[in-house]
Motif scaffolding. Sequence first.
Motif, PDB file in Angstrom:
ATOM      1  N   THR A  22      19.401  -3.795 -19.270  1.00 59.71           N
ATOM      2  CA  THR A  22      19.967  -4.741 -20.097  1.00 59.71           C
ATOM      3  C   THR A  22      20.650  -5.919 -19.787  1.00 59.71           C
ATOM      4  O   THR A  22      20.380  -6.866 -20.080  1.00 59.71           O
ATOM      5  CB  THR A  22      20.800  -3.914 -21.234  1.00 59.71           C
ATOM      6  OG1 THR A  22      20.399  -2.670 -21.815  1.00 59.71           O
ATOM      7  CG2 THR A  22      21.405  -4.743 -22.200  1.00 59.71           C
ATOM      8  N   LYS A  23      21.399  -5.651 -18.468  1.00 61.71           N
ATOM      9  CA  LYS A  23      22.140  -6.655 -17.891  1.00 61.71           C
ATOM     10  C   LYS A  23      21.116  -7.742 -17.243  1.00 61.71           C
ATOM     11  O   LYS A  23      21.477  -9.031 -17.329  1.00 61.71           O
ATOM     12  CB  LYS A  23      22.997  -5.967 -16.590  1.00 61.71           C
ATOM     13  CG  LYS A  23      24.315  -5.795 -16.933  1.00 61.71           C
ATOM     14  CD  LYS A  23      25.139  -7.079 -17.419  1.00 61.71           C
ATOM     15  CE  LYS A  23      26.562  -6.832 -16.934  1.00 61.71           C
ATOM     16  NZ  LYS A  23      27.389  -8.091 -17.338  1.00 61.71           N
ATOM     17  N   ALA A  73      18.525  -8.664 -20.977  1.00 61.15           N
ATOM     18  CA  ALA A  73      19.400  -9.323 -22.340  1.00 61.15           C
ATOM     19  C   ALA A  73      20.850  -9.089 -22.081  1.00 61.15           C
ATOM     20  O   ALA A  73      21.758  -8.396 -22.596  1.00 61.15           O
ATOM     21  CB  ALA A  73      18.916  -8.498 -23.194  1.00 61.15           C
ATOM     22  N   SER A 104      23.465 -10.542 -22.807  1.00 64.09           N
ATOM     23  CA  SER A 104      24.353 -10.875 -24.144  1.00 64.09           C
ATOM     24  C   SER A 104      24.398  -9.407 -24.784  1.00 64.09           C
ATOM     25  O   SER A 104      25.531  -9.473 -25.634  1.00 64.09           O
ATOM     26  CB  SER A 104      23.979 -12.184 -25.049  1.00 64.09           C
ATOM     27  OG  SER A 104      22.725 -11.852 -25.438  1.00 64.09           O
ATOM     28  N   TYR A 105      23.830  -8.812 -24.677  1.00 63.71           N
ATOM     29  CA  TYR A 105      23.511  -7.514 -25.504  1.00 63.71           C
ATOM     30  C   TYR A 105      24.227  -6.333 -24.709  1.00 63.71           C
ATOM     31  O   TYR A 105      24.499  -5.314 -25.202  1.00 63.71           O
ATOM     32  CB  TYR A 105      22.055  -7.152 -25.842  1.00 63.71           C
ATOM     33  CG  TYR A 105      21.411  -7.904 -26.730  1.00 63.71           C
ATOM     34  CD1 TYR A 105      21.802  -7.623 -28.086  1.00 63.71           C
ATOM     35  CD2 TYR A 105      20.582  -9.082 -26.464  1.00 63.71           C
ATOM     36  CE1 TYR A 105      21.043  -8.335 -29.280  1.00 63.71           C
ATOM     37  CE2 TYR A 105      19.994  -9.622 -27.467  1.00 63.71           C
ATOM     38  CZ  TYR A 105      20.097  -9.407 -28.682  1.00 63.71           C
ATOM     39  OH  TYR A 105      19.499 -10.353 -29.740  1.00 63.71           O
ATOM     40  N   PHE A 106      24.683  -6.650 -23.582  1.00 58.65           N
ATOM     41  CA  PHE A 106      25.275  -5.279 -22.570  1.00 58.65           C
ATOM     42  C   PHE A 106      26.380  -4.924 -23.288  1.00 58.65           C
ATOM     43  O   PHE A 106      26.843  -3.764 -23.481  1.00 58.65           O
ATOM     44  CB  PHE A 106      25.639  -5.856 -21.491  1.00 58.65           C
ATOM     45  CG  PHE A 106      26.463  -5.254 -20.371  1.00 58.65           C
ATOM     46  CD1 PHE A 106      25.637  -3.869 -19.939  1.00 58.65           C
ATOM     47  CD2 PHE A 106      27.772  -4.842 -20.224  1.00 58.65           C
ATOM     48  CE1 PHE A 106      26.041  -3.076 -18.855  1.00 58.65           C
ATOM     49  CE2 PHE A 106      28.330  -3.963 -19.427  1.00 58.65           C
ATOM     50  CZ  PHE A 106      27.574  -3.079 -18.751  1.00 58.65           C
ATOM     51  N   ILE A 113      27.316  -4.595 -26.402  1.00 60.48           N
ATOM     52  CA  ILE A 113      27.088  -3.786 -27.537  1.00 60.48           C
ATOM     53  C   ILE A 113      26.202  -2.590 -27.249  1.00 60.48           C
ATOM     54  O   ILE A 113      26.683  -1.244 -27.567  1.00 60.48           O
ATOM     55  CB  ILE A 113      26.201  -4.432 -28.697  1.00 60.48           C
ATOM     56  CG1 ILE A 113      26.110  -3.700 -29.972  1.00 60.48           C
ATOM     57  CG2 ILE A 113      24.882  -4.797 -28.356  1.00 60.48           C
ATOM     58  CD1 ILE A 113      27.314  -3.445 -30.742  1.00 60.48           C
ATOM     59  N   MET A 114      25.359  -2.606 -26.139  1.00 54.57           N
ATOM     60  CA  MET A 114      24.876  -1.431 -25.660  1.00 54.57           C
ATOM     61  C   MET A 114      25.780  -0.397 -25.203  1.00 54.57           C
ATOM     62  O   MET A 114      25.443   0.603 -25.167  1.00 54.57           O
ATOM     63  CB  MET A 114      23.469  -1.925 -24.834  1.00 54.57           C
ATOM     64  CG  MET A 114      22.568  -2.424 -25.279  1.00 54.57           C
ATOM     65  SD  MET A 114      21.546  -1.465 -26.222  1.00 54.57           S
ATOM     66  CE  MET A 114      20.804  -0.518 -24.930  1.00 54.57           C
ATOM     67  N   HIS A 115      26.676  -0.923 -24.111  1.00 55.54           N
ATOM     68  CA  HIS A 115      27.560  -0.330 -23.611  1.00 55.54           C
ATOM     69  C   HIS A 115      28.270   0.422 -24.733  1.00 55.54           C
ATOM     70  O   HIS A 115      28.739   1.643 -24.148  1.00 55.54           O
ATOM     71  CB  HIS A 115      28.487  -1.090 -22.545  1.00 55.54           C
ATOM     72  CG  HIS A 115      29.239  -0.306 -21.961  1.00 55.54           C
ATOM     73  ND1 HIS A 115      30.647  -0.220 -22.005  1.00 55.54           N
ATOM     74  CD2 HIS A 115      29.203   0.465 -20.330  1.00 55.54           C
ATOM     75  CE1 HIS A 115      31.246   0.494 -21.143  1.00 55.54           C
ATOM     76  NE2 HIS A 115      30.315   0.976 -20.261  1.00 55.54           N
ATOM     77  N   ILE A 170      26.390   1.399 -28.573  1.00 54.57           N
ATOM     78  CA  ILE A 170      25.329   2.339 -28.896  1.00 54.57           C
ATOM     79  C   ILE A 170      25.121   3.396 -27.898  1.00 54.57           C
ATOM     80  O   ILE A 170      25.072   4.430 -28.664  1.00 54.57           O
ATOM     81  CB  ILE A 170      24.076   1.202 -28.987  1.00 54.57           C
ATOM     82  CG1 ILE A 170      23.943   0.057 -30.040  1.00 54.57           C
ATOM     83  CG2 ILE A 170      22.707   2.036 -28.981  1.00 54.57           C
ATOM     84  CD1 ILE A 170      22.727  -1.014 -30.044  1.00 54.57           C
TER      85      ILE A 170
END
Length: 172
Positions: free
Chosen positions: A132-133, A136, A138-140, A142-144, A147
Amino acid sequence: MRTRPPDPTAPRPKFRLTRYVLSFAVLFALLYGVFITHFEGLLPYFSLLTGAVYVLLNLFYDGFSWTGNILTHPTFAFEITRGCDGITPLILILAAVLPFPVSWRARLLGLAWAVPILLVSNYLRIVLLAVTKIHAPSYFPIMHGGILQPVMVLLTFLLFLLWLLTYGTETR
């Protein structure tokens, strides 16, 4: 020698929910206390986990390096430390299974498959966070935190539920 089937009218041993909940809470607090107070003793585990993540990512991506518990890429670096280690779900499953009133065989069999599933899932979670890093960033966040952490908690609960459905009616 023939054995008689159990008498369906005989009273069953009571499951003592209060005793179980208190045992769970005390065991969780003790195990988590050991984890917090002996954090430095886990640094070799963090380094091993980081190295394992590095090995897999290095098969597919160039530029990764690893020193201790820090994974580095030309575009980012992150530290695998408390909270990223998968220890808390292990403590949770241990605290849920060990005080449950079933045979030790049932407890150990359940932990024998639940613990590796949690460890591998956490490993894959870290790999996914690194990917993800890269793709994407910028999504890190929220993923970390939004989610993948809840997924680990849910997985722990589902493994306990599966264990409960498999062994929960067994008697000591």
